[in-house]
Design a protein around this motif. Structure first.
Motif, PDB file in Angstrom:
ATOM      1  N   MET A   1       0.827  -1.207   0.000  1.00 44.30           N
ATOM      2  CA  MET A   1       0.000   0.000   0.000  1.00 44.30           C
ATOM      3  C   MET A   1       0.865   1.261   0.000  1.00 44.30           C
ATOM      4  O   MET A   1       0.566   2.232  -0.697  1.00 44.30           O
ATOM      5  CB  MET A   1      -0.957   0.005   1.203  1.00 44.30           C
ATOM      6  CG  MET A   1      -2.052  -1.055   1.160  1.00 44.30           C
ATOM      7  SD  MET A   1      -2.974  -1.137  -0.412  1.00 44.30           S
ATOM      8  CE  MET A   1      -3.644   0.533  -0.514  1.00 44.30           C
TER       9      MET A   1
ATOM     10  N   GLU B   1       3.905   1.620  -1.142  1.00 44.90           N
ATOM     11  CA  GLU B   1       4.536   1.787  -2.454  1.00 44.90           C
ATOM     12  C   GLU B   1       3.511   2.182  -3.513  1.00 44.90           C
ATOM     13  O   GLU B   1       3.816   2.942  -4.434  1.00 44.90           O
ATOM     14  CB  GLU B   1       5.268   0.507  -2.861  1.00 44.90           C
ATOM     15  CG  GLU B   1       6.490   0.203  -2.004  1.00 44.90           C
ATOM     16  CD  GLU B   1       7.486   1.359  -1.981  1.00 44.90           C
ATOM     17  OE1 GLU B   1       7.760   1.924  -3.050  1.00 44.90           O
ATOM     18  OE2 GLU B   1       7.967   1.711  -0.883  1.00 44.90           O
ATOM     19  N   LEU B   2       2.288   1.665  -3.372  1.00 39.58           N
ATOM     20  CA  LEU B   2       1.222   2.042  -4.309  1.00 39.58           C
ATOM     21  C   LEU B   2       0.959   3.550  -4.227  1.00 39.58           C
ATOM     22  O   LEU B   2       0.826   4.234  -5.247  1.00 39.58           O
ATOM     23  CB  LEU B   2      -0.055   1.262  -3.991  1.00 39.58           C
ATOM     24  CG  LEU B   2      -1.253   1.600  -4.877  1.00 39.58           C
ATOM     25  CD1 LEU B   2      -0.991   1.185  -6.322  1.00 39.58           C
ATOM     26  CD2 LEU B   2      -2.522   0.915  -4.368  1.00 39.58           C
ATOM     27  N   VAL B   3       0.886   4.056  -3.005  1.00 38.96           N
ATOM     28  CA  VAL B   3       0.664   5.498  -2.816  1.00 38.96           C
ATOM     29  C   VAL B   3       1.803   6.288  -3.460  1.00 38.96           C
ATOM     30  O   VAL B   3       1.571   7.255  -4.197  1.00 38.96           O
ATOM     31  CB  VAL B   3       0.549   5.819  -1.311  1.00 38.96           C
ATOM     32  CG1 VAL B   3       0.585   7.324  -1.069  1.00 38.96           C
ATOM     33  CG2 VAL B   3      -0.729   5.202  -0.735  1.00 38.96           C
ATOM     34  N   ARG B   4       3.034   5.847  -3.219  1.00 41.61           N
ATOM     35  CA  ARG B   4       4.178   6.580  -3.808  1.00 41.61           C
ATOM     36  C   ARG B   4       4.096   6.572  -5.330  1.00 41.61           C
ATOM     37  O   ARG B   4       4.326   7.593  -5.980  1.00 41.61           O
ATOM     38  CB  ARG B   4       5.497   5.953  -3.335  1.00 41.61           C
ATOM     39  CG  ARG B   4       5.766   6.194  -1.866  1.00 41.61           C
ATOM     40  CD  ARG B   4       7.220   5.848  -1.479  1.00 41.61           C
ATOM     41  NE  ARG B   4       7.483   6.286  -0.113  1.00 41.61           N
ATOM     42  CZ  ARG B   4       7.605   5.479   0.943  1.00 41.61           C
ATOM     43  NH1 ARG B   4       7.526   4.171   0.795  1.00 41.61           N
ATOM     44  NH2 ARG B   4       7.817   5.980   2.157  1.00 41.61           N
ATOM     45  N   SER B   5       3.756   5.410  -5.930  1.00 41.63           N
ATOM     46  CA  SER B   5       3.693   5.312  -7.389  1.00 41.63           C
ATOM     47  C   SER B   5       2.566   6.170  -7.961  1.00 41.63           C
ATOM     48  O   SER B   5       2.762   6.899  -8.941  1.00 41.63           O
ATOM     49  CB  SER B   5       3.473   3.855  -7.823  1.00 41.63           C
ATOM     50  OG  SER B   5       4.680   3.144  -7.775  1.00 41.63           O
ATOM     51  N   LEU B   6       1.397   6.065  -7.356  1.00 43.34           N
ATOM     52  CA  LEU B   6       0.243   6.831  -7.860  1.00 43.34           C
ATOM     53  C   LEU B   6       0.499   8.328  -7.755  1.00 43.34           C
ATOM     54  O   LEU B   6       0.220   9.088  -8.682  1.00 43.34           O
ATOM     55  CB  LEU B   6      -1.009   6.492  -7.046  1.00 43.34           C
ATOM     56  CG  LEU B   6      -1.698   5.163  -7.322  1.00 43.34           C
ATOM     57  CD1 LEU B   6      -2.796   4.927  -6.283  1.00 43.34           C
ATOM     58  CD2 LEU B   6      -2.305   5.164  -8.725  1.00 43.34           C
ATOM     59  N   HIS B   7       1.026   8.750  -6.613  1.00 45.80           N
ATOM     60  CA  HIS B   7       1.248  10.188  -6.400  1.00 45.80           C
ATOM     61  C   HIS B   7       2.324  10.715  -7.345  1.00 45.80           C
ATOM     62  O   HIS B   7       2.202  11.814  -7.899  1.00 45.80           O
ATOM     63  CB  HIS B   7       1.618  10.450  -4.941  1.00 45.80           C
ATOM     64  CG  HIS B   7       0.434  10.413  -4.021  1.00 45.80           C
ATOM     65  ND1 HIS B   7       0.276  11.291  -2.973  1.00 45.80           N
ATOM     66  CD2 HIS B   7      -0.657   9.606  -4.002  1.00 45.80           C
ATOM     67  CE1 HIS B   7      -0.863  11.020  -2.334  1.00 45.80           C
ATOM     68  NE2 HIS B   7      -1.442   9.994  -2.948  1.00 45.80           N
ATOM     69  N   ASP B   8       3.369   9.906  -7.526  1.00 37.40           N
ATOM     70  CA  ASP B   8       4.435  10.329  -8.432  1.00 37.40           C
ATOM     71  C   ASP B   8       3.863  10.517  -9.845  1.00 37.40           C
ATOM     72  O   ASP B   8       4.208  11.477 -10.549  1.00 37.40           O
ATOM     73  CB  ASP B   8       5.543   9.268  -8.422  1.00 37.40           C
ATOM     74  CG  ASP B   8       6.716   9.693  -9.271  1.00 37.40           C
ATOM     75  OD1 ASP B   8       7.222  10.807  -9.050  1.00 37.40           O
ATOM     76  OD2 ASP B   8       7.101   8.917 -10.164  1.00 37.40           O
ATOM     77  N   TYR B   9       2.965   9.617 -10.229  1.00 36.62           N
ATOM     78  CA  TYR B   9       2.335   9.702 -11.553  1.00 36.62           C
ATOM     79  C   TYR B   9       1.520  10.996 -11.685  1.00 36.62           C
ATOM     80  O   TYR B   9       1.630  11.722 -12.686  1.00 36.62           O
ATOM     81  CB  TYR B   9       1.444   8.476 -11.780  1.00 36.62           C
ATOM     82  CG  TYR B   9       0.691   8.508 -13.086  1.00 36.62           C
ATOM     83  CD1 TYR B   9       1.340   8.218 -14.279  1.00 36.62           C
ATOM     84  CD2 TYR B   9      -0.657   8.839 -13.130  1.00 36.62           C
ATOM     85  CE1 TYR B   9       0.663   8.253 -15.484  1.00 36.62           C
ATOM     86  CE2 TYR B   9      -1.340   8.876 -14.322  1.00 36.62           C
ATOM     87  CZ  TYR B   9      -0.683   8.581 -15.500  1.00 36.62           C
ATOM     88  OH  TYR B   9      -1.359   8.632 -16.696  1.00 36.62           O
ATOM     89  N   VAL B  10       0.700  11.284 -10.690  1.00 33.13           N
ATOM     90  CA  VAL B  10      -0.150  12.479 -10.741  1.00 33.13           C
ATOM     91  C   VAL B  10       0.707  13.750 -10.781  1.00 33.13           C
ATOM     92  O   VAL B  10       0.447  14.673 -11.565  1.00 33.13           O
ATOM     93  CB  VAL B  10      -1.112  12.510  -9.530  1.00 33.13           C
ATOM     94  CG1 VAL B  10      -1.818  13.865  -9.421  1.00 33.13           C
ATOM     95  CG2 VAL B  10      -2.132  11.375  -9.631  1.00 33.13           C
TER      96      VAL B  10
END
Lengths: 301, 301
Positions: free
Chosen positions: B29, B31-40
């Motif tokens: 979770m 790492e998912l937050v880090r990936s999603l936020h980095d994308y946005v």
């Protein structure tokens, strides 16, 4: 001939979007592939975890209805909604901070007169709200349109309750500012409330030992010609969930010191029936253009 | 008091998963937050794009049924399924390469005798398949169980066609290797075929100007005590979609030079009715353990 290792595979998928005619879609898809692949590689995602993710996403889609949007809820609890808000409001020095619109905005409200009571007789502690709308220099903006909406004493919005269509709105209205940029209205004190937890997103946050609560707040959507529409909340100081809002919507500047008063007469000269709460806030609009947002489906807030 | 800028917000959301009891879920979770936020952040995702994404994901979930899995299809066309396969098979030097199981595996097949015809009378060009199963040193593995399945001459699996339950299986069977590690069977030549394009994933790949095709292939699932189960495909050399498989499943080593023969007699001594195709492949299993995969819902392949 293809022979992909973990890194080549990513580049092959990125390249598969090379012919996308829309340049923005091309960029978004290529970056999405890079982000997703980087996640899988660095976590070493197992087959079982991938299957669980597929199942979770499927159930999240299937939980959604015209009045319940579980993917927005997911976006909210992962802080994605607030981040999208942030990256779209990067330059707001001197202007009031923004926060998410949420799903309980139902479109332009019916305009009510200065000082109106929007509680429609609902039980709760009386609250008197006074707000002033100015430009960045503090000069009043007259005839600004101010939509307000908030939850009741049990944490529900009118639109969440059965019979809404027949009963009509409560705890929501539109006001226009006077020559001094002011609006005022009577209502009841909103309370903190949980987001819906009967779906996959609820399962997720409970498995993570996160509480599902949002701190008490009043929504504001303010429009005036020559200014960017402002979508924000005013939070109530002292709420125990201010630091841990499940959707990460709180900003310090948006917290109002709502005073508990015992004055026998309210600011509008009318008699008080007992103790009442007094919320005041001054909003500063940023010059610019922009359409007011459209209502979204119900996810949270 | 919270006052999140774009970076602080990400750290606050990551921290909200601190109390997750399952350490693996916590890592996934965060790492998912880090990936999603980095994308946005790096795409500067707009509100409109975010709304489109919410709508796309919702429709993807709602398109899925017990026999159609649109999220697996999405995972496939974004190369995520093949990447999950890759990160779970990082050390296979000398062993046959793996590829995705796909949704048309329906569980253990009925065992058929050496040389059986699995085409059940379907129209198509005859094909004779010979395979040998060995360990990493080339020594034969006797009594290995080999499940095979493939599409027909029109690109459909038996399980995709109406009346499958009553009609029973075709183009799928299980064989056991002989003392020399060999199996052989007759069938028809499979052809390349499109993944389903009548859903959101089809809209996506068509908007990106990607074709929806998979190159022709035969699936193999091979199990033997003391070896890791092998899930793979054998592709047919010369197929025009080998370089651009919509699900990125092709690996050079998995392409078989399927010969077109005019011999009057097939390798099993039976007469040929005309020209026939000859597929041969040698599979090398990796020593180890592991359960054979369970069938997945129908997404692609």
């Amino acid at each position: 001939m293809p022979q992909f290792d973990e890194t080549d595979l990513t580049e092959a998928v990125v390249k598969s979007f090379d012919e996308t005619p829309d340049p923005r879609m091309k960029l978004l898809m290529r970056e999405l592939v890079r982000s997703l692949h980087d996640y899988v590689r660095r976590t070493g995602l197992t087959f079982e975890e991938w299957e669980k993710a597929i199942d979770f996403l499927t159930r999240t889609g299937q939980k959604s209805t015209p009045s319940r949007q579980e993917f927005i809820l997911l976006s909210d609890v992962l802080g994605v909604s607030m981040l999208v808000d942030a990256v779209n409001h990067r330059d707001r020095a001197g202007a009031t901070q923004t926060t998410v619109l949420g799903p309980f905005y139902v479109g332009e409200h019916k305009q009510m007169p200065h000082g109106a009571d929007i509680s429609e007789g609902l039980d709760g502690e009386p609250m008197y709200v006074q707000a002033r709308i100015t430009d960045l220099d503090g000069a009043p903006i007259a005839q600004a349109l101010v939509d307000v909406w908030h939850a009741d004493d049990d944490g529900f919005y009118d639109s969440q309750k059965p019979g809404y269509a027949e009963r009509g709105p409560s705890l929501r209205a539109r006001f226009a500012t006077d020559a001094d940029g002011r609006i005022a209205f009577r209502t009841i004190l909103p309370c903190s409330y949980p987001i819906p937890i009967d779906g996959p997103v609820g399962d997720l946050i409970l498995a993570a030992r996160r509480h599902p609560m949002r701190p008490a707040h009043v929504h504001f959507l303010i429009s005036a010609p020559g200014f960017e529409p402002l979508v924000t909340h005013v939070f109530i100081e002292g709420d125990k969930y201010l630091e841990t809002d499940i959707v990460f919507g709180v900003k310090e500047e948006l917290i109002s010191n709502v005073e508990l008063r015992n004055d026998a007469v309210m600011p509008d000269g009318r008699e008080a029936s007992g103790p009442w709460h007094w919320m005041t806030y001054e909003f500063r609009l940023k010059p610019g253009q922009g359409a007011a947002p459209r209502p979204m489906m119900a996810g949270t807030v």
